[in-house]
Design an enzyme around this catalytic site. Structure first.
Site, PDB file in Angstrom:
ATOM      1  N   ARG A  73      14.271  52.936  37.217  1.00  0.00           N
ATOM      2  CA  ARG A  73      12.843  53.603  36.368  1.00  0.00           C
ATOM      3  C   ARG A  73      11.494  52.249  36.394  1.00  0.00           C
ATOM      4  O   ARG A  73      10.779  53.079  36.273  1.00  0.00           O
ATOM      5  CB  ARG A  73      13.182  53.925  34.876  1.00  0.00           C
ATOM      6  CG  ARG A  73      11.197  54.052  34.371  1.00  0.00           C
ATOM      7  CD  ARG A  73      11.667  54.487  32.240  1.00  0.00           C
ATOM      8  NE  ARG A  73      11.164  54.528  31.773  1.00  0.00           N
ATOM      9  CZ  ARG A  73      10.475  53.470  31.183  1.00  0.00           C
ATOM     10  NH1 ARG A  73      10.992  51.986  30.790  1.00  0.00           N
ATOM     11  NH2 ARG A  73       9.276  53.940  30.236  1.00  0.00           N
ATOM     12  N   GLY A  89      26.009  44.807  42.282  1.00  0.00           N
ATOM     13  CA  GLY A  89      27.569  43.940  41.832  1.00  0.00           C
ATOM     14  C   GLY A  89      27.343  42.670  43.201  1.00  0.00           C
ATOM     15  O   GLY A  89      26.659  42.856  43.904  1.00  0.00           O
ATOM     16  N   GLY A 124      29.531  42.363  45.875  1.00  0.00           N
ATOM     17  CA  GLY A 124      29.856  43.119  46.902  1.00  0.00           C
ATOM     18  C   GLY A 124      28.563  43.659  47.860  1.00  0.00           C
ATOM     19  O   GLY A 124      27.771  43.420  48.979  1.00  0.00           O
ATOM     20  N   THR A 137      26.342  45.351  36.795  1.00  0.00           N
ATOM     21  CA  THR A 137      28.470  45.731  36.873  1.00  0.00           C
ATOM     22  C   THR A 137      28.539  45.063  35.340  1.00  0.00           C
ATOM     23  O   THR A 137      27.854  44.479  34.822  1.00  0.00           O
ATOM     24  CB  THR A 137      28.417  44.571  38.031  1.00  0.00           C
ATOM     25  OG1 THR A 137      29.932  44.667  38.109  1.00  0.00           O
ATOM     26  CG2 THR A 137      27.751  43.429  38.033  1.00  0.00           C
ATOM     27  N   ASP A 179      31.122  44.446  34.599  1.00  0.00           N
ATOM     28  CA  ASP A 179      31.867  42.888  34.722  1.00  0.00           C
ATOM     29  C   ASP A 179      31.274  41.136  34.165  1.00  0.00           C
ATOM     30  O   ASP A 179      31.878  40.775  34.306  1.00  0.00           O
ATOM     31  CB  ASP A 179      32.763  42.499  35.863  1.00  0.00           C
ATOM     32  CG  ASP A 179      33.563  44.012  35.863  1.00  0.00           C
ATOM     33  OD1 ASP A 179      34.532  44.234  35.851  1.00  0.00           O
ATOM     34  OD2 ASP A 179      34.062  43.651  37.528  1.00  0.00           O
ATOM     35  N   GLU A 188      44.195  38.935  17.972  1.00  0.00           N
ATOM     36  CA  GLU A 188      45.139  37.443  17.781  1.00  0.00           C
ATOM     37  C   GLU A 188      45.361  37.632  19.398  1.00  0.00           C
ATOM     38  O   GLU A 188      45.398  36.079  19.457  1.00  0.00           O
ATOM     39  CB  GLU A 188      46.414  38.640  16.953  1.00  0.00           C
ATOM     40  CG  GLU A 188      46.518  38.335  15.704  1.00  0.00           C
ATOM     41  CD  GLU A 188      45.767  39.564  15.171  1.00  0.00           C
ATOM     42  OE1 GLU A 188      45.188  40.446  16.154  1.00  0.00           O
ATOM     43  OE2 GLU A 188      45.058  39.838  13.898  1.00  0.00           O
ATOM     44  N   ARG A 205      52.202  36.489   6.494  1.00  0.00           N
ATOM     45  CA  ARG A 205      51.170  35.901   5.683  1.00  0.00           C
ATOM     46  C   ARG A 205      50.408  37.303   4.819  1.00  0.00           C
ATOM     47  O   ARG A 205      49.442  37.520   4.546  1.00  0.00           O
ATOM     48  CB  ARG A 205      50.073  34.877   6.406  1.00  0.00           C
ATOM     49  CG  ARG A 205      49.068  35.111   7.823  1.00  0.00           C
ATOM     50  CD  ARG A 205      47.243  34.874   6.819  1.00  0.00           C
ATOM     51  NE  ARG A 205      46.526  35.649   7.207  1.00  0.00           N
ATOM     52  CZ  ARG A 205      45.590  36.032   7.599  1.00  0.00           C
ATOM     53  NH1 ARG A 205      46.181  36.978   6.572  1.00  0.00           N
ATOM     54  NH2 ARG A 205      44.686  36.441   8.503  1.00  0.00           N
ATOM     55  N   LYS A 210      50.172  39.777   7.353  1.00  0.00           N
ATOM     56  CA  LYS A 210      49.130  41.239   8.029  1.00  0.00           C
ATOM     57  C   LYS A 210      50.190  41.954   8.583  1.00  0.00           C
ATOM     58  O   LYS A 210      51.039  41.613   9.399  1.00  0.00           O
ATOM     59  CB  LYS A 210      48.284  40.168   8.176  1.00  0.00           C
ATOM     60  CG  LYS A 210      47.441  40.809   9.931  1.00  0.00           C
ATOM     61  CD  LYS A 210      45.943  39.983  10.324  1.00  0.00           C
ATOM     62  CE  LYS A 210      46.345  38.236  11.536  1.00  0.00           C
ATOM     63  NZ  LYS A 210      44.980  37.958  12.345  1.00  0.00           N
TER      64      LYS A 210
HETATM   65  P1  ADP Z   1      30.091  45.794  43.288  1.00  0.00           P
HETATM   66  O1  ADP Z   1      28.739  45.652  44.266  1.00  0.00           O
HETATM   67  O2  ADP Z   1      29.650  47.056  42.380  1.00  0.00           O
HETATM   68  O3  ADP Z   1      30.642  44.525  44.065  1.00  0.00           O
HETATM   69  P2  ADP Z   1      32.041  46.468  45.863  1.00  0.00           P
HETATM   70  O4  ADP Z   1      32.284  45.263  46.009  1.00  0.00           O
HETATM   71  O5  ADP Z   1      32.801  47.703  45.514  1.00  0.00           O
HETATM   72  O6  ADP Z   1      30.728  46.512  44.359  1.00  0.00           O
HETATM   73  O7  ADP Z   1      30.549  46.413  46.759  1.00  0.00           O
HETATM   74  C1  ADP Z   1      29.904  47.736  47.431  1.00  0.00           C
HETATM   75  C2  ADP Z   1      29.731  48.122  48.242  1.00  0.00           C
HETATM   76  O8  ADP Z   1      28.945  46.584  48.995  1.00  0.00           O
HETATM   77  C3  ADP Z   1      30.717  47.695  49.757  1.00  0.00           C
HETATM   78  O9  ADP Z   1      31.257  48.779  49.196  1.00  0.00           O
HETATM   79  C4  ADP Z   1      30.025  47.887  50.713  1.00  0.00           C
HETATM   80  O10 ADP Z   1      29.051  48.775  51.326  1.00  0.00           O
HETATM   81  C5  ADP Z   1      29.241  47.104  50.234  1.00  0.00           C
HETATM   82  N1  ADP Z   1      29.583  45.030  50.277  1.00  0.00           N
HETATM   83  C6  ADP Z   1      30.526  44.727  50.031  1.00  0.00           C
HETATM   84  N2  ADP Z   1      30.564  43.848  50.013  1.00  0.00           N
HETATM   85  C7  ADP Z   1      29.630  43.442  51.390  1.00  0.00           C
HETATM   86  C8  ADP Z   1      29.870  42.198  52.632  1.00  0.00           C
HETATM   87  N3  ADP Z   1      30.491  41.288  52.985  1.00  0.00           N
HETATM   88  N4  ADP Z   1      29.112  42.600  53.608  1.00  0.00           N
HETATM   89  C9  ADP Z   1      28.097  43.493  53.500  1.00  0.00           C
HETATM   90  N5  ADP Z   1      28.435  44.727  52.747  1.00  0.00           N
HETATM   91  C10 ADP Z   1      28.890  44.196  51.839  1.00  0.00           C
END
Ligand code: ADP
Length: 329
Positions: free
Chosen positions: A27, A108, A110, A132, A134, A194, A219, A221
């Protein structure tokens, strides 16, 4: 916003795992682009959709009434072919053919690596928006969706604690995090766990876990919560349960929170972050930047060089663990 427009159009896509708040970011990208007279396109289903030419023009109304919803209206995907240079070349051609000058990628690590390669190899202007649950992208304090995922898990563990307390039980709660400790650490601290087991803990210190459980019992718990990051191998919580039973004669229960942590309405924090990141992403393109990430540093959202956000962070601040241990005696 200062006008130094070098681009006339921008496209936005989501890639990889979805995270709550992606809609807010979409958005913000669309509305900022429209407000600055840029043509704006939405690409459906990430890089896979781009390769299929699944691109549609968007306007201010296309993103009405979405900011409060989890998931992503553009959908997302994993696209293994994008690892191939030839395929990325094709993607760059498609963007050019469609008259798209720059690409905003919400995702994220990738997804960021894919965007960076598209820029490095084919000169496509790219902006990354960290999305992400994470929170493992280098160069930004937070990514969109992390806060919501933690909140969802905390609410679930609070409910489990009610039962654990009523029955004097030990629970092993598995949270998301194949390679990232962030959710486990935050949830552990926020729920008074814990013990926390991180995704890299190869040799789990069962003697220590059992000693912590017994100290609590001595104690008065009765309940004990162990938060375990799922790690890469399925079934971690069940393996922990078996060892506790077989080696220490301790009964425990398992609960795998799973994908509920991915969905749901984004928290105010994630909306706050995503709205700013979407705005900053388009602002950086208008300012003539060609490869940046809208990152948060020391509480402020700003445009930083893309290269600084390509790594994966694995933040196991020992102080977190120490606080958890100290407060759960
Ligand atoms: P995220 O982006 O959440 O870390 P992924 O690691 O599954 O998720 O990556 C998402 C997509 O990004 C992959 O399916 C691929 O299309 C692209 N991608 C991931 N790593 C690479 C890379 N080293 N080079 C080019 N494209 C990538």
């Amino acid at each position: 916003m200062k006008e130094k427009t070098k681009i006339k159009s921008v496209a936005v896509l989501c890639s990889g795992g979805d995270s709550p708040g992606m809609n807010c970011a979409i958005r913000a990208v669309v509305r900022t682009a429209v407000a600055n007279d840029l043509d704006v396109y939405g690409i459906q289903r990430g890089y896979a959709g781009l390769l299929e030419g699944n691109v549609k023009k968007m306007d201010a109304s296309s993103v009405g009434n979405i900011l409060q919803h989890g998931g992503t209206i553009l959908q997302t995907s994993r696209c293994p072919e994008f690892h191939e240079e030839e395929i990325r070349k094709e993607a760059a051609h498609i963007l050019k053919r469609k008259g798209i000058d720059a690409l905003v990628v919400i995702g994220g690590n990738g997804s960021f690596n894919g965007a960076w390669s598209l820029h490095e190899e084919h000169g496509v202007s790219v902006v990354g928006i960290p999305g992400t649950i994470d929170n493992d992208i280098e160069g930004t304090d937070y990514s969109i969706g992390f806060d919501t995922a933690v909140q969802t898990a905390v609410e679930a563990v609070d409910k489990i604690r009610d039962t654990a307390h009523s029955h004097d039980r030990t629970f092993i709660v598995e949270v998301m995090g194949r390679k990232s400790p962030a959710i486990a650490l935050h949830v552990g601290l926020c729920t008074g766990a814990e013990n926390i087991i991180l995704p890299t803990t190869e040799d789990i210190d069962f003697d220590q876990i059992v000693s912590d459980i017994k100290r609590g019992i001595s104690r008065g718990k009765g309940s004990s919560i162990i938060i375990a990051a799922e790690g890469e191998k399925e079934g971690l919580s069940h393996r922990i349960k078996e060892v506790l039973k077989d080696k220490y004669s301790i009964d425990s229960h398992t609960c795998i929170l799973g994908h509920i942590q991915r969905g749901g309405n984004p928290t105010a924090h994630d909306r706050f972050l995503a709205s700013q990141m979407g705005y900053i992403a388009v602002a950086s393109l208008i300012n003539g930047e060609v490869a940046t990430v809208a990152a948060q540093r020391n509480g402020k959202v700003l445009s930083v060089p893309f290269k600084e956000c390509l790594g994966k962070k694995f933040d196991t601040d020992p102080q977190f663990i120490d606080i958890v241990k100290t407060l759960s005696i």
